[in-house]
Design a protein around this motif. Structure first.
Motif, PDB file in Angstrom:
ATOM      1  N   ARG A   1      29.094  47.932  21.735  1.00 21.98           N
ATOM      2  CA  ARG A   1      28.725  47.909  22.773  1.00 21.98           C
ATOM      3  C   ARG A   1      29.344  46.493  23.498  1.00 21.98           C
ATOM      4  O   ARG A   1      29.530  45.783  22.902  1.00 21.98           O
ATOM      5  CB  ARG A   1      27.002  47.665  23.138  1.00 21.98           C
ATOM      6  CG  ARG A   1      26.343  48.786  22.694  1.00 21.98           C
ATOM      7  CD  ARG A   1      24.844  48.647  22.942  1.00 21.98           C
ATOM      8  NE  ARG A   1      24.308  50.029  22.617  1.00 21.98           N
ATOM      9  CZ  ARG A   1      23.312  50.489  23.149  1.00 21.98           C
ATOM     10  NH1 ARG A   1      22.434  49.740  23.995  1.00 21.98           N
ATOM     11  NH2 ARG A   1      22.745  51.577  22.816  1.00 21.98           N
ATOM     12  N   ALA A   2      29.822  46.675  25.066  1.00 22.00           N
ATOM     13  CA  ALA A   2      30.167  45.508  25.380  1.00 22.00           C
ATOM     14  C   ALA A   2      29.483  45.362  26.533  1.00 22.00           C
ATOM     15  O   ALA A   2      28.629  45.889  27.205  1.00 22.00           O
ATOM     16  CB  ALA A   2      31.600  45.904  25.812  1.00 22.00           C
ATOM     17  N   PHE A   3      29.775  43.808  27.105  1.00 24.69           N
ATOM     18  CA  PHE A   3      29.033  43.316  28.260  1.00 24.69           C
ATOM     19  C   PHE A   3      29.989  42.872  29.123  1.00 24.69           C
ATOM     20  O   PHE A   3      31.213  42.196  28.870  1.00 24.69           O
ATOM     21  CB  PHE A   3      28.158  41.994  27.575  1.00 24.69           C
ATOM     22  CG  PHE A   3      27.364  41.328  28.804  1.00 24.69           C
ATOM     23  CD1 PHE A   3      26.314  41.878  29.172  1.00 24.69           C
ATOM     24  CD2 PHE A   3      28.052  40.008  28.974  1.00 24.69           C
ATOM     25  CE1 PHE A   3      25.649  40.911  30.411  1.00 24.69           C
ATOM     26  CE2 PHE A   3      27.605  39.290  30.202  1.00 24.69           C
ATOM     27  CZ  PHE A   3      26.384  39.697  30.786  1.00 24.69           C
ATOM     28  N   VAL A   4      29.786  42.981  30.479  1.00 21.38           N
ATOM     29  CA  VAL A   4      30.448  42.295  31.696  1.00 21.38           C
ATOM     30  C   VAL A   4      29.622  41.544  32.457  1.00 21.38           C
ATOM     31  O   VAL A   4      28.366  42.288  32.782  1.00 21.38           O
ATOM     32  CB  VAL A   4      31.275  43.484  32.313  1.00 21.38           C
ATOM     33  CG1 VAL A   4      30.522  44.405  32.852  1.00 21.38           C
ATOM     34  CG2 VAL A   4      32.291  42.631  33.317  1.00 21.38           C
ATOM     35  N   ALA A   5      29.951  40.639  33.221  1.00 19.73           N
ATOM     36  CA  ALA A   5      29.195  39.803  34.201  1.00 19.73           C
ATOM     37  C   ALA A   5      30.341  39.644  35.218  1.00 19.73           C
ATOM     38  O   ALA A   5      31.476  39.486  35.005  1.00 19.73           O
ATOM     39  CB  ALA A   5      28.660  38.536  33.559  1.00 19.73           C
ATOM     40  N   GLY A   6      29.740  39.600  36.668  1.00 21.37           N
ATOM     41  CA  GLY A   6      30.680  39.265  37.631  1.00 21.37           C
ATOM     42  C   GLY A   6      30.051  39.471  39.003  1.00 21.37           C
ATOM     43  O   GLY A   6      28.672  39.374  39.110  1.00 21.37           O
ATOM     44  N   ASN A   7      30.792  39.330  39.892  1.00 20.23           N
ATOM     45  CA  ASN A   7      30.197  39.610  41.439  1.00 20.23           C
ATOM     46  C   ASN A   7      30.900  40.915  42.228  1.00 20.23           C
ATOM     47  O   ASN A   7      31.949  40.871  42.006  1.00 20.23           O
ATOM     48  CB  ASN A   7      30.585  38.266  42.269  1.00 20.23           C
ATOM     49  CG  ASN A   7      30.006  37.042  41.495  1.00 20.23           C
ATOM     50  OD1 ASN A   7      28.865  36.898  41.207  1.00 20.23           O
ATOM     51  ND2 ASN A   7      30.679  36.188  41.204  1.00 20.23           N
ATOM     52  N   VAL A   8      30.334  41.607  42.867  1.00 25.00           N
ATOM     53  CA  VAL A   8      30.599  42.605  43.498  1.00 25.00           C
ATOM     54  C   VAL A   8      30.132  42.383  44.994  1.00 25.00           C
ATOM     55  O   VAL A   8      29.060  42.160  45.385  1.00 25.00           O
ATOM     56  CB  VAL A   8      30.198  44.050  43.081  1.00 25.00           C
ATOM     57  CG1 VAL A   8      28.871  44.098  42.988  1.00 25.00           C
ATOM     58  CG2 VAL A   8      30.938  45.119  43.654  1.00 25.00           C
ATOM     59  N   ASP A   9      31.102  42.579  45.784  1.00 25.00           N
ATOM     60  CA  ASP A   9      30.706  42.462  47.333  1.00 25.00           C
ATOM     61  C   ASP A   9      30.981  43.951  48.006  1.00 25.00           C
ATOM     62  O   ASP A   9      32.106  44.524  48.163  1.00 25.00           O
ATOM     63  CB  ASP A   9      31.650  41.598  48.088  1.00 25.00           C
ATOM     64  CG  ASP A   9      31.358  41.340  49.486  1.00 25.00           C
ATOM     65  OD1 ASP A   9      30.471  41.925  49.984  1.00 25.00           O
ATOM     66  OD2 ASP A   9      32.226  40.596  49.986  1.00 25.00           O
ATOM     67  N   PHE A  10      29.870  44.590  48.316  1.00 23.07           N
ATOM     68  CA  PHE A  10      29.754  45.957  48.718  1.00 23.07           C
ATOM     69  C   PHE A  10      30.121  46.002  50.231  1.00 23.07           C
ATOM     70  O   PHE A  10      30.110  46.881  50.951  1.00 23.07           O
ATOM     71  CB  PHE A  10      28.425  46.844  48.651  1.00 23.07           C
ATOM     72  CG  PHE A  10      28.334  47.000  47.213  1.00 23.07           C
ATOM     73  CD1 PHE A  10      28.851  48.130  46.510  1.00 23.07           C
ATOM     74  CD2 PHE A  10      27.687  46.190  46.156  1.00 23.07           C
ATOM     75  CE1 PHE A  10      28.633  48.762  45.233  1.00 23.07           C
ATOM     76  CE2 PHE A  10      27.468  46.518  44.899  1.00 23.07           C
ATOM     77  CZ  PHE A  10      27.990  47.828  44.549  1.00 23.07           C
ATOM     78  N   ARG A  11      30.367  44.484  50.818  1.00 27.43           N
ATOM     79  CA  ARG A  11      30.791  44.431  52.158  1.00 27.43           C
ATOM     80  C   ARG A  11      29.753  45.101  53.143  1.00 27.43           C
ATOM     81  O   ARG A  11      29.950  45.846  54.171  1.00 27.43           O
ATOM     82  CB  ARG A  11      32.157  44.997  52.466  1.00 27.43           C
ATOM     83  CG  ARG A  11      33.018  44.419  51.355  1.00 27.43           C
ATOM     84  CD  ARG A  11      34.452  44.681  51.779  1.00 27.43           C
ATOM     85  NE  ARG A  11      34.821  44.101  52.765  1.00 27.43           N
ATOM     86  CZ  ARG A  11      35.018  42.619  53.064  1.00 27.43           C
ATOM     87  NH1 ARG A  11      34.658  41.907  52.056  1.00 27.43           N
ATOM     88  NH2 ARG A  11      35.470  42.192  54.096  1.00 27.43           N
TER      89      ARG A  11
END
Length: 88
Positions: free
Chosen positions: A78-88
């Motif tokens: 299993r992998a893990f990702v973190a971040g930020n998304v701007d749905f605008r």
């Protein structure tokens, strides 16, 4: 007269951390989980504009989902990702 707010035809996504992989594939989808963008491969620190390739999703109130999967489909961990998304 119908007043519809027109928004941008993309969302912006930034990856800040990854574990057990070095590549993640992202895409935009509608509320029925149908893909409405191309696939975008991202690594740590990448910041992309995920552009919609289907019309009608650049209006205020439309539901947009960010889909993702491990960019290395053959890895069984299993992998893990973190971040930020701007749905605008």
């Amino acid at each position: 007269m119908l007043n519809i707010a027109i928004c941008d035809n993309y969302i912006r996504n930034k990856v800040t951390d990854l574990e057990n992989t070095d590549l993640v594939t992202f895409w935009a989808a509608n509320n029925s989980k149908k893909q409405i963008s191309e696939d975008y491969d991202q690594k740590i620190g990448s910041n992309v504009k995920i552009k919609f390739n289907k019309s009608g999703y650049n209006k205020k109130g439309k539901n947009i989902i960010l889909g993702m999967e491990n960019g290395h489909w053959y890895l069984s961990e299993r992998a893990f990702v973190a971040g930020n998304v701007d749905f605008r």
